[in-house]
Design a protein around this motif. Structure first.
Motif, PDB file in Angstrom:
ATOM      1  N   THR A  96       0.811  -1.222   0.000  1.00 59.50           N
ATOM      2  CA  THR A  96       0.000   0.000   0.000  1.00 59.50           C
ATOM      3  C   THR A  96       0.846   1.274   0.000  1.00 59.50           C
ATOM      4  O   THR A  96       1.937   1.306   0.556  1.00 59.50           O
ATOM      5  CB  THR A  96      -0.970   0.078   1.212  1.00 59.50           C
ATOM      6  N   PRO A  97       0.324   2.324  -0.627  1.00 56.65           N
ATOM      7  CA  PRO A  97       1.013   3.625  -0.615  1.00 56.65           C
ATOM      8  C   PRO A  97       0.680   4.408   0.657  1.00 56.65           C
ATOM      9  O   PRO A  97       0.022   5.429   0.611  1.00 56.65           O
ATOM     10  CB  PRO A  97       0.465   4.313  -1.868  1.00 56.65           C
ATOM     11  N   TYR A  98       1.123   3.865   1.794  1.00 52.71           N
ATOM     12  CA  TYR A  98       0.967   4.534   3.099  1.00 52.71           C
ATOM     13  C   TYR A  98      -0.494   4.678   3.528  1.00 52.71           C
ATOM     14  O   TYR A  98      -0.826   5.572   4.302  1.00 52.71           O
ATOM     15  CB  TYR A  98       1.647   5.921   3.091  1.00 52.71           C
ATOM     16  N   GLY A 120       8.368  12.996   7.342  1.00 53.06           N
ATOM     17  CA  GLY A 120       7.366  12.826   6.288  1.00 53.06           C
ATOM     18  C   GLY A 120       7.645  13.766   5.135  1.00 53.06           C
ATOM     19  O   GLY A 120       8.244  14.823   5.314  1.00 53.06           O
ATOM     20  N   ASN A 121       7.212  13.359   3.936  1.00 54.80           N
ATOM     21  CA  ASN A 121       7.437  14.117   2.694  1.00 54.80           C
ATOM     22  C   ASN A 121       8.917  14.040   2.273  1.00 54.80           C
ATOM     23  O   ASN A 121       9.644  13.180   2.742  1.00 54.80           O
ATOM     24  CB  ASN A 121       6.937  15.562   2.819  1.00 54.80           C
ATOM     25  N   ARG A 122       9.335  14.935   1.401  1.00 54.40           N
ATOM     26  CA  ARG A 122      10.618  14.747   0.712  1.00 54.40           C
ATOM     27  C   ARG A 122      11.782  15.529   1.309  1.00 54.40           C
ATOM     28  O   ARG A 122      11.577  16.631   1.824  1.00 54.40           O
ATOM     29  CB  ARG A 122      10.465  15.146  -0.763  1.00 54.40           C
ATOM     30  N   ALA A 164      14.571  11.580  -0.958  1.00 52.36           N
ATOM     31  CA  ALA A 164      14.117  10.713   0.134  1.00 52.36           C
ATOM     32  C   ALA A 164      12.656  11.044   0.410  1.00 52.36           C
ATOM     33  O   ALA A 164      12.277  12.209   0.429  1.00 52.36           O
ATOM     34  CB  ALA A 164      14.949  10.966   1.386  1.00 52.36           C
ATOM     35  N   LEU A 165      11.836  10.017   0.609  1.00 53.23           N
ATOM     36  CA  LEU A 165      10.408  10.235   0.863  1.00 53.23           C
ATOM     37  C   LEU A 165       9.947   9.463   2.106  1.00 53.23           C
ATOM     38  O   LEU A 165      10.290   8.278   2.265  1.00 53.23           O
ATOM     39  CB  LEU A 165       9.582   9.780  -0.352  1.00 53.23           C
ATOM     40  N   HIS A 166       9.165  10.155   2.947  1.00 50.17           N
ATOM     41  CA  HIS A 166       8.383   9.517   4.008  1.00 50.17           C
ATOM     42  C   HIS A 166       9.184   8.625   4.967  1.00 50.17           C
ATOM     43  O   HIS A 166       8.741   7.528   5.327  1.00 50.17           O
ATOM     44  CB  HIS A 166       7.249   8.697   3.385  1.00 50.17           C
ATOM     45  N   PHE A 212      -1.727  18.377   0.505  1.00 49.12           N
ATOM     46  CA  PHE A 212      -2.968  17.847  -0.076  1.00 49.12           C
ATOM     47  C   PHE A 212      -2.563  17.048  -1.309  1.00 49.12           C
ATOM     48  O   PHE A 212      -1.990  17.575  -2.257  1.00 49.12           O
ATOM     49  CB  PHE A 212      -3.909  18.999  -0.437  1.00 49.12           C
ATOM     50  N   TYR A 213      -2.869  15.756  -1.250  1.00 50.11           N
ATOM     51  CA  TYR A 213      -2.520  14.823  -2.329  1.00 50.11           C
ATOM     52  C   TYR A 213      -3.821  14.178  -2.777  1.00 50.11           C
ATOM     53  O   TYR A 213      -4.583  13.684  -1.936  1.00 50.11           O
ATOM     54  CB  TYR A 213      -1.523  13.792  -1.780  1.00 50.11           C
ATOM     55  N   CYS A 214      -4.124  14.202  -4.064  1.00 47.49           N
ATOM     56  CA  CYS A 214      -5.452  13.723  -4.483  1.00 47.49           C
ATOM     57  C   CYS A 214      -5.421  12.342  -5.150  1.00 47.49           C
ATOM     58  O   CYS A 214      -6.261  12.054  -6.003  1.00 47.49           O
ATOM     59  CB  CYS A 214      -6.174  14.774  -5.326  1.00 47.49           C
ATOM     60  N   LEU A 232      -4.840  14.438   3.450  1.00 49.83           N
ATOM     61  CA  LEU A 232      -4.553  15.748   4.031  1.00 49.83           C
ATOM     62  C   LEU A 232      -3.560  15.497   5.148  1.00 49.83           C
ATOM     63  O   LEU A 232      -3.930  14.975   6.197  1.00 49.83           O
ATOM     64  CB  LEU A 232      -5.836  16.404   4.534  1.00 49.83           C
ATOM     65  N   GLU A 233      -2.303  15.824   4.865  1.00 47.98           N
ATOM     66  CA  GLU A 233      -1.204  15.451   5.749  1.00 47.98           C
ATOM     67  C   GLU A 233      -0.638  16.702   6.417  1.00 47.98           C
ATOM     68  O   GLU A 233       0.178  17.398   5.819  1.00 47.98           O
ATOM     69  CB  GLU A 233      -0.107  14.762   4.938  1.00 47.98           C
ATOM     70  N   PRO A 234      -1.086  17.002   7.644  1.00 43.67           N
ATOM     71  CA  PRO A 234      -0.554  18.168   8.346  1.00 43.67           C
ATOM     72  C   PRO A 234       0.924  17.942   8.647  1.00 43.67           C
ATOM     73  O   PRO A 234       1.321  16.858   9.088  1.00 43.67           O
ATOM     74  CB  PRO A 234      -1.374  18.213   9.634  1.00 43.67           C
TER      75      PRO A 234
HETATM   76  C1  GLA Z   1       2.509  11.860  -0.385  1.00 46.21           C
HETATM   77  C2  GLA Z   1       3.406  12.333  -1.421  1.00 46.21           C
HETATM   78  C3  GLA Z   1       2.939  11.806  -2.693  1.00 46.21           C
HETATM   79  C4  GLA Z   1       2.899  10.315  -2.657  1.00 46.21           C
HETATM   80  C5  GLA Z   1       2.005   9.856  -1.615  1.00 46.21           C
HETATM   81  C6  GLA Z   1       2.024   8.362  -1.522  1.00 46.21           C
HETATM   82  O1  GLA Z   1       1.310  12.481  -0.464  1.00 46.21           O
HETATM   83  O2  GLA Z   1       3.514  13.734  -1.479  1.00 46.21           O
HETATM   84  O3  GLA Z   1       3.773  12.229  -3.706  1.00 46.21           O
HETATM   85  O4  GLA Z   1       4.155   9.824  -2.348  1.00 46.21           O
HETATM   86  O5  GLA Z   1       2.408  10.445  -0.410  1.00 46.21           O
HETATM   87  O6  GLA Z   1       1.947   7.730  -2.727  1.00 46.21           O
END
Ligand code: GLA
Length: 383
Positions: free
Chosen positions: A97-99, A108-110, A133-135, A320-322, A346-348
């Motif tokens: 899963t994507p988190y 969190g984030n890049r 680097a992500l998350h 905000f990621y849709c 919605l990731e504060p």
């Molecule tokens: C965050 C990132 C997105 C993506 C998702 C998970 O929202 O900003 O680019 O990585 O997580 O897929």
């Protein structure tokens, strides 16, 4: 404890009529029921907590990644639906899963090119998202088993989580002791309270990564949801989604959600920022009166069901990621397929790549200081 021990403890406790032992077939504690959910590929027992509040809402969480498995809230007619995307199997959370529903950290984030400098020293992280680097890395907070116990908070049933992220884990300096309390309040709020302390200077940016669909998980895309973001500025990014450093006014751009607007109204516009993100995948700068003050940041309305989600947070930003990367290859809960933009996050948080931007609010935590964050996902309905 591993599964064998858990089962033994369960049998022993059941036999002795004990309550409050670690993992038993099912324990009732306040408004929470606890049972064994599964076992990780390396043999760790994972618990499932089911929380019910006085208003009939229900939250299910596991202590792997402190993941929200489901969150059932009423529509305008009182009908419950699960409004978070997720999977049925623990193994899917471990590898696919994507988190979905998870806590994300230590950062969190890049972070650009997986590198940052802190007090004169350069730290290198795994680059797991193109050049960046992500998350939190290859095995971030979303992929570890947290200590967890059900408690009864004054405002509803709750689960307390804790995790010690060791010095050097995923490349970050300092042992970071993290605590979180998830409460399902009797006012239909999912509240998260975070604290963390460190023994060496480090960077911290913890967030929550539930994917919401207020019509119900798997019930179509989220493009008709109407959103308002309390932000006059956002942080524009380069092609790899790293902020340029500018805090840019949203006015006159598809990033302007200062008035309610359907998510889908402008998402496919010919706009460089939207192209970089494949849609919305950006950080907004919340209009805060004062840094660290709990602020109403976002309001989302799903017109058909009447469900409303408000996000309040003490953090300075919200990503905000849709659901741009959802592509129908993932089968979720109850066999439902999650297609393009079937959920939004919605990731504060603090702004992306803060360790490399001195003009952004700092995410450095020093020994002796306590990191704190409160975020509330509040559910209600409109006629
Ligand atoms: C965050 C990132 C997105 C993506 C998702 C998970 O929202 O900003 O680019 O990585 O997580 O897929």
């Amino acid at each position: 404890m591993n599964v064998k021990q858990a089962v033994l403890a369960g049998m022993l406790a059941a036999g002795l009529g004990l309550a409050g032992c670690d993992v038993i077939t099912s324990i009732q504690k306040g408004g929470a029921v606890e049972r064994l959910f599964g076992t990780t590929s390396d043999g760790q027992a994972v618990k499932l907590f089911t929380l019910k509040n006085k208003s009939g809402a229900e939250l299910q969480v596991i202590n792997f990644g402190a993941i929200v498995l489901s969150l059932k809230v009423p529509d305008r007619n009182g009908q419950l639906a699960d409004v978070t995307l997720g999977c049925d199997q623990l193994s899917d959370y471990e590898s696919k899963t994507p988190y979905f529903g998870a806590v994300v950290g230590r950062y969190g984030n890049r972070i650009a090119k997986g590198q940052f400098m802190l007090e004169g020293q350069t730290y290198t992280l795994a680059t797991n998202n193109g050049p960046n680097a992500l998350h939190g890395g290859l095995k971030g907070f979303d992929k570890v088993v947290w200590q967890a116990q059900a408690v009864q908070a004054s405002d509803g049933p709750a689960v307390e989580f804790s995790y010690l992220s060791k010095d050097g884990e995923e490349g970050y300096p300092g042992s970071l002791a993290v605590k979180m309390v998830y409460t399902l309040t009797d006012k239909n709020e999912f509240k998260i309270q975070y604290t963390a302390t460190t023994d060496k200077p480090t960077v911290v940016n913890i967030t929550h990564h539930s994917y919401f669909n207020l019509a119900g998980a798997g019930e179509g895309d989220i493009l008709g949801h109407e959103m308002m973001i309390n932000a006059d500025r956002f942080t524009p990014v380069d092609a790899t989604l790293i902020p340029t450093g500018e805090l840019k006014p949203v006015q006159g751009t598809p990033m302007d959600f200062t008035k309610p607007m359907a998510i889908g109204a402008r998402v496919n516009q010919d706009n460089e920022q939207l192209k970089f993100g494949g849609g919305y995948d950006h950080n907004w700068v919340i209009n805060q009166q004062q840094a660290g003050e709990l602020t109403a940041a976002v309001r989302v309305v799903e017109p058909k069901s009447g469900r409303v989600l408000e996000v309040l947070t003490t953090e300075p930003g919200v990503q905000f990621y849709c659901g741009n990367f959802l592509d129908g290859t993932l089968t979720g809960k109850g066999g439902k397929v999650y297609k393009h933009r079937y959920g939004f996050c919605l990731e504060p948080q603090h702004f992306p790549d803060t360790p490399n931007h001195t003009n952004f609010p700092s995410c450095v935590l020093q020994p002796g200081q306590t990191y704190t964050q409160t975020t509330i996902y509040r559910f209600s309905t409109v006629k």
